[in-house]
Each structure stands twice: as C-alpha cells, then as structure tokens.
Design an enzyme around this catalytic site. Structure first.
Site, PDB file in Angstrom:
ATOM      1  N   SER A 240       0.835  -1.190   0.000  1.00 43.50           N
ATOM      2  CA  SER A 240       0.000   0.000   0.000  1.00 43.50           C
ATOM      3  C   SER A 240       0.868   1.237   0.000  1.00 43.50           C
ATOM      4  O   SER A 240       2.100   1.151   0.062  1.00 43.50           O
ATOM      5  CB  SER A 240      -0.913   0.019   1.243  1.00 43.50           C
ATOM      6  OG  SER A 240      -1.742  -1.122   1.291  1.00 43.50           O
ATOM      7  N   SER A 278      -4.008  -3.540  -2.461  1.00 39.97           N
ATOM      8  CA  SER A 278      -3.255  -2.424  -1.876  1.00 39.97           C
ATOM      9  C   SER A 278      -4.186  -1.280  -1.492  1.00 39.97           C
ATOM     10  O   SER A 278      -5.277  -1.127  -2.030  1.00 39.97           O
ATOM     11  CB  SER A 278      -2.176  -1.928  -2.847  1.00 39.97           C
ATOM     12  OG  SER A 278      -2.749  -1.411  -4.029  1.00 39.97           O
ATOM     13  N   GLU A 280      -4.146   2.663  -1.374  1.00 41.76           N
ATOM     14  CA  GLU A 280      -3.557   3.972  -1.671  1.00 41.76           C
ATOM     15  C   GLU A 280      -4.524   5.044  -1.173  1.00 41.76           C
ATOM     16  O   GLU A 280      -5.549   5.328  -1.813  1.00 41.76           O
ATOM     17  CB  GLU A 280      -3.283   4.144  -3.173  1.00 41.76           C
ATOM     18  CG  GLU A 280      -2.060   3.399  -3.677  1.00 41.76           C
ATOM     19  CD  GLU A 280      -2.283   1.910  -3.845  1.00 41.76           C
ATOM     20  OE1 GLU A 280      -1.297   1.145  -3.813  1.00 41.76           O
ATOM     21  OE2 GLU A 280      -3.444   1.490  -3.990  1.00 41.76           O
TER      22      GLU A 280
END
Length: 359
Positions: A240, A278, A280
């Site tokens: 991430s 992930s 973000e």
C-alpha cells in the site's frame, strides 16, 4: 544515504525547498520512533520487530483551529482512521500518525491520549485521530503488538522538536517505514517538497509499501527491468501507500481533495498500478486556511481553479521524488523468518541512468 538529487536525478522543473521535505512548510514537524528487536517467536518471545511510528504535525493547535483538508482514495484495501471525518467536514484537527496494519489500534489509543494531554477540551467534544497503516508483515512479526504508547509519544515529541529545523529528516527504514518494501526493494518513509512560481511550498510525505521490481521506473528509465531479478523467497504482499500533502498555499477543502488525488499520478510514474490488495489513501491540508470547529473560515484569498495547476505539478513531482527518496535512503533489511528486503543500490541507479543518457 543519498537523496535523488545527490545522484543527479531531477524530477520536474519546480525547485525544492531547503530540505526537500515536508519540513519546508512553516510550522510542520516530522518525527519517528523505530521499533527494532530480535527475539524468539511467540509464545516464547515477541518475535522479530521491524516496525514503528511516524508522526506528521501540521500545526500544534489543530484541535482549536483545524486545517482545511481533503482526501482521495485510489484503491481502498487499507485503513486510515479519521479520513471520513476529514472528508465530511473538510478539516484536519490532529497530527497524522503512520504505522503498520496490526499496530493501528495501539497508535490510535495513544493518539487520543496525546490529544487529551495537549488540550483538555477534547474530553468535552472528542476527537478522531488520523492514523494510516501499511502492511509490514513480510519483515515484521505481527503476532505480537510491537508498538507501545511510549513509542507513539516519542515520535510525536520528535515531530514537535523538528519544526523549524534546517536539517533534512530521516527517511527510508525509520519509524513506520522500518518494515516496508517498495517496487521490489526496501521502501519506507519518503518525503520531498517543491516551491511554486507564486512562492507557495508543497510538501509530500509517503509511507511506501507497494509495487513490483520489474515496474520500477526512475526519472522515466525502466531501472527495475534492467537490474537483476529478486532473490528467490516468499512473495511480498501487494502493499500500500499512505500519502500526505501539506502546503502553505491558501487552498480550501475541495482544493485539498484535488491536491491529494494527484499523489496517485506521482506513484504511477514510479511504477505503481495500485494492486487489488493495496490501499492507496491520500490526504492533503493547508496550513493557512484554518476553519474554526464549526467550519467557519476567516475571509481571505484562496487558490482555486486554474491557479491550482502549479500546486498539482508540485504534488506529482514531489510524490515521484519521495518514492525514490524512500528507497535510496533504506539499506537492506533482514526481518522475520530471514525474509530480506534488498536496498536499492545508488551506484547501480547512477550507472543505469548514465547508460540511458548515453544511449
């Protein structure tokens, strides 16, 4: 450890601030507490600790005078407490705390205690601290809660002490970045700044823990495809990236959300594709637009519309440089079960860039 500019890597056309970090924005502080231990695994010990806490203080009176803020999510497989409130109210009223996934609760608890200690009024109206996380379990044994309240307090105190310093902050495998990996190499904490033609400073802070080595791109050069393949071993998680923009430009909450969204463009330049697994998550704030706790702001000029374009460019370029800074500053780290995250060799990067320029 060298920074990108030490290797002749220049991203974009805007100049950096004196430290090329978030500390170039007046009043901003950045501090770390690194937790590094080697013990037997549970149940006999706490296991290998490669983790920590990083704290960004945008203003020491943010609870009484919140900062205009906004956020954006590129891929939401992650957590950032306080993010929904910041988006709903358009304000930031606590420091930003960064840590590893399994430590988020402990850091949140300590952040609440710190808020109460710094302003007794928090007890009458409560507060939701901003705490973002990335998964460091490739290097860090997460079967035990490795971070303590004292670690959080130490990072917060270091952030307050760093304000106004002329020294660049520590980056790479420090604080929350201790156990993170990025684009097939060691990652962690990265920061960079840019100054716009209008004189506004934009700082970006990243916790980098994403990507695959073949996609690593440095100033447009496919470095990841040109270096040797990763050593064999267990695969890393998708990872991430938590990103924070802080600026002294007078930008309202809607403008801050637009600034935050541009972090994703900078990550893409380095090779990020925002994997399925992930997170973000990005936040931006202005240190010069300070609503009261009811949301009312003092009158004054605002940067908006097309006037945001230089700030957008500053965020994208500073983000790209911050990713590289997080990697170049980090040595090779061996963690739990012998898992190894290899440091990106500055000499190799320099050689590949020079060969690309000659070719």
């Amino acid at each position: 450890m060298p920074r990108p500019r030490d290797l002749g890597i220049v991203i974009g056309t805007l100049p950096p601030g004196p430290t090329c970090s978030v500390l170039d924005v007046p009043g901003v502080g950045l501090g770390h507490a690194t937790v590094w231990r080697d013990e037997p695994p549970p149940p006999d010990g706490r296991g290998t600790a490669r983790t920590g806490v990083t704290v960004l203080v945008a203003a020491d009176d943010a609870y009484r005078r919140p900062l205009a803020a906004g956020g954006a999510v590129l891929n939401g497989a992650g957590e950032c407490t306080g993010f929904l409130t910041a988006g709903e109210w358009g304000t930031l009223e606590t420091p930003v705390y960064l840590t590893s996934t399994m430590q988020l609760g402990r850091v949140y608890d300590a952040a609440c205690e710190i808020a109460l200690e710094h302003d007794a009024g928090v007890a009458d109206d409560v507060v939701i601290p901003v705490v973002g996380e990335c998964d460091d379990s490739f290097l860090n044994d997460c079967r035990r809660m490795q971070v303590t309240g004292d670690d959080v307090r130490a990072a917060h105190a270091a952030a307050l002490a760093s304000r106004g310093t002329a020294d660049a902050p520590d980056q790479g495998a420090v604080g929350a970045g201790t156990g993170m990996s990025c684009l097939g190499f060691k990652g962690g904490i990265g920061t960079a700044s840019r100054v716009t033609p209008e004189g506004h400073t934009v700082g970006v802070l990243l916790l980098t823990n994403f990507g695959e080595r073949p996609r690593l791109t440095v100033a447009g050069v496919p470095v990841g495809a040109l270096v040797p393949a990763e050593p064999s071993g267990p695969g890393r998680p998708a990872g991430s990236c938590i990103g924070v923009v802080v600026t002294d430009a007078p930008v309202d909450s809607a403008g801050c959300a637009r600034l935050a969204r541009r972090i994703g463009l900078g990550l893409a330049r380095t090779g990020s594709t925002a994997h399925h697994g992930s997170g973000e998550i990005f936040l931006a704030c202005s240190t010069t637009v300070r609503p009261d706790r009811d949301g009312a702001t003092e009158p004054g000029p605002r940067v908006s519309g097309r006037a945001l374009d230089p700030l957008f460019a500053a965020v994208v370029d500073a983000t790209e440089e911050a990713v590289l800074a997080s990697m170049l500053a980090a040595p090779t780290v061996v963690g739990r079960d012998g898992n190894t995250s290899e440091g990106l060799d500055p000499a190799v990067v320099t050689r590949l860039l020079e060969e690309h320029r000659r070719g």
